[in-house]
Design an enzyme around this catalytic site. Sequence first.
Site, PDB file in Angstrom:
ATOM      1  N   GLU A  60       0.846  -1.201   0.000  1.00 62.27           N
ATOM      2  CA  GLU A  60       0.000   0.000   0.000  1.00 62.27           C
ATOM      3  C   GLU A  60       0.882   1.253   0.000  1.00 62.27           C
ATOM      4  OE1 GLU A  60      -3.444   2.026   2.882  1.00 62.27           O
ATOM      5  OE2 GLU A  60      -2.170   0.399   3.624  1.00 62.27           O
ATOM      6  N   LYS A 115      -9.842   1.879  -2.919  1.00 64.71           N
ATOM      7  CA  LYS A 115     -10.252   1.328  -1.626  1.00 64.71           C
ATOM      8  C   LYS A 115     -11.668   1.764  -1.284  1.00 64.71           C
ATOM      9  CE  LYS A 115      -8.710   0.976   3.204  1.00 64.71           C
ATOM     10  NZ  LYS A 115      -7.730   1.452   4.211  1.00 64.71           N
ATOM     11  N   CYS A 136      -5.299  -2.974   2.758  1.00 65.70           N
ATOM     12  CA  CYS A 136      -5.123  -2.896   4.205  1.00 65.70           C
ATOM     13  C   CYS A 136      -6.312  -3.460   4.974  1.00 65.70           C
ATOM     14  CB  CYS A 136      -4.831  -1.434   4.577  1.00 65.70           C
ATOM     15  SG  CYS A 136      -4.301  -1.188   6.296  1.00 65.70           S
TER      16      CYS A 136
END
Length: 526
Positions: free
Chosen positions: A279, A341, A391
């Site tokens: 990330e 995301k 994540c």
Amino acid sequence: MTGAAHRPGARAFSSGALFVLAYAAGMPGYDLPGAPFVCMAPFLDLAVRASSTRRAAWRGWIAGTAGSLPLYYWIAHTVSVEGRLGWVLGGLSALLVSAYLGAYFSVAAAAARRLEERFGERGLWAFPLAWTGLELARTYLFTGFPWMLLGYGLAGNAVLRQAADLAGVAGLSFLLALSGVSLYLAGRRWSDRSRPGALLRLVPGAAAVLFLFLYGLFGPAANLGAGTESGTVTVGIAQGGIDQAAKWEPGNQQKTLEIYEDLTRKARDAGARVVIWPETAAPFFYGWETALSLRLEAIVARTGVPVIFGAPWYDPAEGGKFYNSVFHMDGRGVVVGRYDKRHLVPFGEYIPLRSVLFFLRKLTPGDSDFSAGTAPSLFRVEGTKVAASVCYEAVFPEILREGVREGATWLVNVTNDAWFGDTVAPHQHLAMARLRCVELRRPMARAANSGISAVIDSRGAVVASEGLFRQGVFVAEIRPGNGETPYAKTGDIFGISCIIISVFTLFFPLRGPYGFGIAGRKDIGA
């Protein structure tokens, strides 16, 4: 009877302390064998022996808060060190999160007390339904925080975790809660010198353990991995080990790219067909910061191997939005896919209720909040379909499940666990990712900036990994999965069913000579 039995306060304290120790010790990062199966027994003793439902709720909140602190103390580090807001605010944040989660334990304790009050001892057999329903509520309420649900206590056991493909982590939580009820009721009968009754009440708990064991040995997991290596994809995982405090400084951005170029070249030379960076491995707005973007494209073109990497992204549409994204770049240095995301971290990537909490700033760099993506995006790698996640999204089963339902045969998770420091959190985060692989029977390539990077197979086993706070690269084989597990097909149906049944059991005024008409009657046995 013991002295503690004559002193309700002393017994409540000892039961609460035993629950806190067993509950926390059984979770990933501590991994005390057997603890997840027994921790609910002292919790039930604490709740059922309370003088009222309100008292049980109070006891449950205290025990739940205390049991959560060893699992979420890392929040203090994230806020105080990485967020640079000081230890006072960091410690307060960890306490507030634990107290919030303690509210779910409070409701669970009140539910146990009410079940016993309405139906006597037999009512407690419905407690696993209430517990599982509360965990599902915790997954979605207030954006959701399903970190370290009870079922994750089995994530580290190669055999017992395999049943997660039936009903997800919720199914494991249900069976663990059932074992706790069984043990508690057996102990109660044993203390009343009813040995046959105690043994009888151990049967459901023993059956739950036996089922987990047999399913793990002889269920679908036993047939995974059979066949040749012709269907595998060779992936490289690059772990830069970049200092969180320095990665965004302009003087270090070029150096960061040089590190990843070297790691990518090593992965290519070791046979990798695609290399995955963590990330925000590219610590700049890709596509908008022209010099650095061109430099990155040149690196990939020189190595000649496709790269999947994380970077922030700016979309000028609709007044301009910022995204935490994953890009898929082919061996020519051309972007062929992007995923934004979708589940953002509150206070980390955006401030909820911004108009009210205008005085707060998010922990990540930049003044503007990130926006959430809207849909899964599949990358095509070596003839396979790949679903990416970023994540924290790995702790939300539904997000990864959507990618599998769209046709993904393996998973990629890019993360930056440097936020957690050297705490229990990176181990917890990895354990939850491992259970996603079991639930969906899909392998995962996980790239973490500071570790723990890993390739995880469809059984949840770590095939290869790089430890915390190391810089390195490794190459491993991914065997794409196929088909859909019962959990992939049904999603949260089991948890939703638990909520519905629990509500009826706890509150519906059933009366009459049949069924639940025993409400209010003295318990007469199992």
